[in-house]
Design a protein around this motif. Structure first.
Motif, short mmCIF file in Angstrom:
data_model
loop_
_atom_site.label_atom_id
_atom_site.label_comp_id
_atom_site.label_asym_id
_atom_site.label_seq_id
_atom_site.Cartn_x
_atom_site.Cartn_y
_atom_site.Cartn_z
N SER A 26 0.83 -1.22 0.00
CA SER A 26 0.00 0.00 0.00
C SER A 26 0.86 1.26 0.00
O SER A 26 0.41 2.32 -0.45
N SER A 27 2.11 1.17 0.50
CA SER A 27 3.01 2.33 0.44
C SER A 27 4.46 1.87 0.58
O SER A 27 4.76 0.83 1.17
N ILE A 28 5.36 2.69 0.00
CA ILE A 28 6.79 2.43 0.06
C ILE A 28 7.48 3.73 0.49
O ILE A 28 7.27 4.78 -0.12
N GLU A 29 8.27 3.65 1.55
CA GLU A 29 9.07 4.80 1.99
C GLU A 29 10.54 4.47 1.76
O GLU A 29 11.02 3.44 2.23
N VAL A 30 11.24 5.34 1.06
CA VAL A 30 12.67 5.18 0.82
C VAL A 30 13.39 6.30 1.56
O VAL A 30 13.12 7.48 1.32
N ARG A 31 14.31 5.91 2.44
CA ARG A 31 15.03 6.90 3.25
C ARG A 31 16.53 6.70 3.10
O ARG A 31 17.18 6.09 3.94
N PRO A 32 17.10 7.25 2.04
CA PRO A 32 18.57 7.17 1.88
C PRO A 32 19.26 8.23 2.72
O PRO A 32 18.63 9.18 3.22
N HIS A 33 20.57 8.10 2.87
CA HIS A 33 21.36 9.20 3.42
C HIS A 33 21.13 10.42 2.53
O HIS A 33 21.01 10.31 1.31
N GLY A 34 21.08 11.60 3.12
CA GLY A 34 20.75 12.81 2.37
C GLY A 34 21.64 13.06 1.17
O GLY A 34 21.18 13.52 0.12
N ARG A 35 22.91 12.75 1.30
CA ARG A 35 23.84 12.97 0.20
C ARG A 35 23.58 12.00 -0.96
O ARG A 35 23.94 12.28 -2.09
N ARG A 36 23.04 10.87 -0.67
CA ARG A 36 22.71 9.88 -1.71
C ARG A 36 21.40 10.25 -2.44
O ARG A 36 21.19 9.86 -3.57
N LEU A 37 20.53 10.99 -1.75
CA LEU A 37 19.22 11.31 -2.33
C LEU A 37 19.26 12.51 -3.27
O LEU A 37 18.49 12.59 -4.21
N ARG A 38 20.17 13.44 -3.04
CA ARG A 38 20.14 14.72 -3.76
C ARG A 38 20.19 14.56 -5.27
O ARG A 38 19.58 15.33 -6.00
N HIS A 39 20.91 13.56 -5.75
CA HIS A 39 21.01 13.38 -7.20
C HIS A 39 20.25 12.14 -7.67
O HIS A 39 20.37 11.76 -8.83
N THR A 40 19.46 11.53 -6.79
CA THR A 40 18.67 10.34 -7.18
C THR A 40 17.19 10.51 -6.87
O THR A 40 16.42 9.55 -6.91
N ASN A 41 16.79 11.73 -6.58
CA ASN A 41 15.40 11.98 -6.22
C ASN A 41 14.58 12.32 -7.47
O ASN A 41 14.30 13.47 -7.77
N ASN A 42 14.24 11.28 -8.23
CA ASN A 42 13.44 11.42 -9.46
C ASN A 42 12.20 10.54 -9.33
O ASN A 42 12.20 9.37 -9.71
N PRO A 43 11.11 11.09 -8.78
CA PRO A 43 9.93 10.28 -8.44
C PRO A 43 9.28 9.60 -9.64
O PRO A 43 8.78 8.48 -9.52
N HIS A 44 9.29 10.26 -10.79
CA HIS A 44 8.65 9.69 -11.99
C HIS A 44 9.58 9.91 -13.19
O HIS A 44 9.38 10.83 -13.98
N PRO A 45 10.61 9.08 -13.36
CA PRO A 45 11.58 9.26 -14.46
C PRO A 45 10.90 9.19 -15.81
O PRO A 45 10.06 8.33 -16.06
N GLN A 46 11.30 10.12 -16.70
CA GLN A 46 10.70 10.19 -18.03
C GLN A 46 11.63 9.67 -19.13
O GLN A 46 11.22 9.56 -20.28
N THR A 47 12.87 9.35 -18.79
CA THR A 47 13.82 8.81 -19.76
C THR A 47 14.59 7.66 -19.10
O THR A 47 14.59 7.52 -17.87
N SER A 48 15.27 6.89 -19.92
CA SER A 48 16.05 5.79 -19.39
C SER A 48 17.20 6.28 -18.52
O SER A 48 17.57 5.63 -17.53
N LEU A 49 17.79 7.42 -18.85
CA LEU A 49 18.87 7.95 -18.03
C LEU A 49 18.34 8.44 -16.68
O LEU A 49 18.95 8.20 -15.64
N GLN A 50 17.20 9.11 -16.69
CA GLN A 50 16.60 9.52 -15.43
C GLN A 50 16.31 8.32 -14.54
O GLN A 50 16.44 8.39 -13.31
N ALA A 51 15.93 7.21 -15.15
CA ALA A 51 15.65 5.99 -14.38
C ALA A 51 16.91 5.51 -13.66
O ALA A 51 16.83 5.02 -12.52
N LYS A 52 18.07 5.67 -14.29
CA LYS A 52 19.34 5.27 -13.66
C LYS A 52 19.62 6.10 -12.41
O LYS A 52 20.34 5.67 -11.51
#
Length: 502
Positions: A317-343
């Motif tokens: 029913s829900s998923i919470e992802v809690r990375p270290h803040g420095r890991r999230l800053r460049h990986t926070n793409n909730p709905h990727p629109q391209t294959s690179l964004q998905a990476k």
């Protein structure tokens, strides 16, 4: 750098100057003194795994547009020679094979990395050494020894200049990797001290690679050029080419130009040399998954949840992802629109892991990010910095994944530090095979993959590198079709990088 560190840097430079030995002359002494008998079992095992992994990702990168465009460029790989372009039937000079294979090795950003280097330690070396060993001859043990000393040079330099070097905008895989490539080539070629020094000094003027080109085909080209230029420096030095031996200490030399006064510590280049070898460090890591390394801790936790608690996507029913803040800053793409964004989407990667229990190259290509089942899970996913993982903490590679089921059950898994797969958490032979098979199938016929893997697993016993490269050669009949990674336009306002992104 503190005032004391600045003073130490000046004292170190002064010490070399007063003794009449420059830093690169001293470094050349270390390269020359290294012998195969100094290899520990741990160093050999780690080197073998990293080399095997690098060969796999190079085969995966051969069909990519960046590699194929380079191959079609007039004048590239037209020279005759014995060096194989991996995944093809084409042979050329060691210099051109190194350029092509080096570019292919980083085309998918799936290669191993070093947390200290702030970059990828194997790709500047593997293509260089295989091409050179084909051209000059050499055993698997010779190649491993040259690889280990190349890694030592790269990461020791990184200790001296990082993280200012990385944060300033240089791509350390290329700007530091070139010295590793030159050193490794000199060792394999058995050059004397004077010529090894010259090769390192020449390499200083051939170093290049700007982070502004991350996310484009030019990033893997950095590696191709780094490999080729490192080998070129060694070949020129062998022929008597010269360069300034004080190219590191000079006021307009490498350290002052690439970093700046007071932002480096030369002592770190030599302290505790080989105790242990850098290739044995816990900061050496393979990439198990074909996406940004900063997503890997969360992926590992999602897979653990799925495996141990038998989580089914339909029950979430829900998923919470809690990375270290420095890991999230460049990986926070909730709905990727391209294959690179998905990476670079921790949400997408975790959803994939929970739904399918595996992440493969195909999951980051084409329109895989539009999978309806994944889109549904993304709508249920939130991501935020972990409240218990401080930005200035010593360990910055943690993550927690929390899954709530429709019946209200709340499940979670957490890891405080997972820098890829290495150190105390190495990839198993089975996991290595899964990745290698997925990568190699992009270029090789199926019947060649297992024999190649087995040969690489015993690389130190190979008497001639040709025993390996003949398994990397393939008829054009088997040529794979390229699957282009789609790059998204970058906005004018990019988030500032506060730490390196592998």
């Amino acid at each position: 750098m503190s005032d004391a560190s600045v003073a130490s840097s000046k004292a170190s430079s002064a010490e070399h100057a007063s003794s009449g030995t420059t830093m690169l002359q001293h470094l050349a002494e270390r390269v020359l003194a290294f012998e195969k008998r100094q290899l520990t079992k741990g160093a050999v095992a780690s080197a073998r795994a990293c080399i095997l992994d690098a060969i796999g990702v190079t085969l995966a990168g051969y069909p990519e547009p960046c590699t194929q465009i380079l191959l079609k460029t007039p004048g590239i790989a037209t020279a005759s020679g014995p060096a194989l372009i991996f995944g093809s039937a084409r042979r050329t000079s060691a210099l051109d094979a190194t350029l092509i294979n080096g570019t292919a090795s980083h085309a998918l950003d799936f290669d191993d990395f070093s947390g200290i280097m702030g970059g990828h330690h194997s790709v500047p070396l593997v293509s260089t050494l295989f091409a050179l060993a084909e051209e000059r001859g050499g055993s698997g043990e010779d190649l491993i020894a040259a690889y280990v000393i190349g890694v030592e040079v790269e990461i020791r330099l990184a200790r001296a200049v990082n993280f200012h070097h990385y944060d300033k905008g240089w791509h350390p895989t290329a700007t530091l990797g070139i010295f590793g490539a030159a050193a490794a080539a000199c060792h394999l070629m058995k050059l004397d001290h004077a010529r090894t020094t010259m090769a390192l000094c020449i390499a200083a003027s051939l170093a290049s690679g700007l982070k502004a080109n991350f996310g484009t085909m030019t990033k893997p080209l950095h590696i191709g050029q780094c490999c080729r230029n490192g080998l070129l420096a060694a070949l020129l030095a062998e022929g008597g080419f010269d360069a300034a031996t004080d190219v590191f200490e000079h006021q307009q030399g490498f350290l002052n130009v690439f970093n700046g006064p007071g932002t480096f510590d030369p002592d770190k280049l030599f302290e505790n040399w080989g105790a242990p070898w850098e290739i044995e460090a816990k900061s050496i890591a393979l990439k198990q998954f074909p996406c940004c390394g900063s997503t890997h801790p969360a992926i590992a936790m999602a897979l653990q949840l799925r495996r141990e608690d038998k989580v089914k996507a339909a029950e979430i029913s829900s998923i919470e992802v809690r990375p270290h803040g420095r890991r999230l800053r460049h990986t926070n793409n909730p709905h990727p629109q391209t294959s690179l964004q998905a990476k670079f989407s921790v949400q997408y990667a975790v959803a994939r892991a929970l739904r399918y229990g595996v992440l493969r190259l195909k999951d980051f290509e084409g329109d895989a990010h539009s999978d309806p089942e994944i889109t549904r899970l993304l709508d249920l996913t939130t991501a935020s910095p972990h409240p218990d993982m401080a930005d200035d903490a010593e360990d910055q590679w943690g993550a927690e994944v929390i899954v709530t089921l429709k019946d209200g059950t709340r499940l979670s898994r957490r890891v405080d530090n997972l820098v890829g797969r290495g150190g105390d958490n190495p990839m198993s032979s089975s996991e290595l095979w899964d990745k290698f098979n997925d990568c190699a199938a992009r270029s090789l016929p199926r019947e060649q993959i297992a024999p190649l893997f087995e040969r690489l697993e015993t690389l130190e016993k190979v008497t001639e590198i040709a025993q390996v490269t003949r398994l990397l050669e393939v008829s054009e009949l088997h040529k794979a079709s390229a699957k282009k990674v789609v790059f998204a336009p970058r906005g004018a306002q990019e988030a500032p990088e506060t730490t390196w992104v592998p």
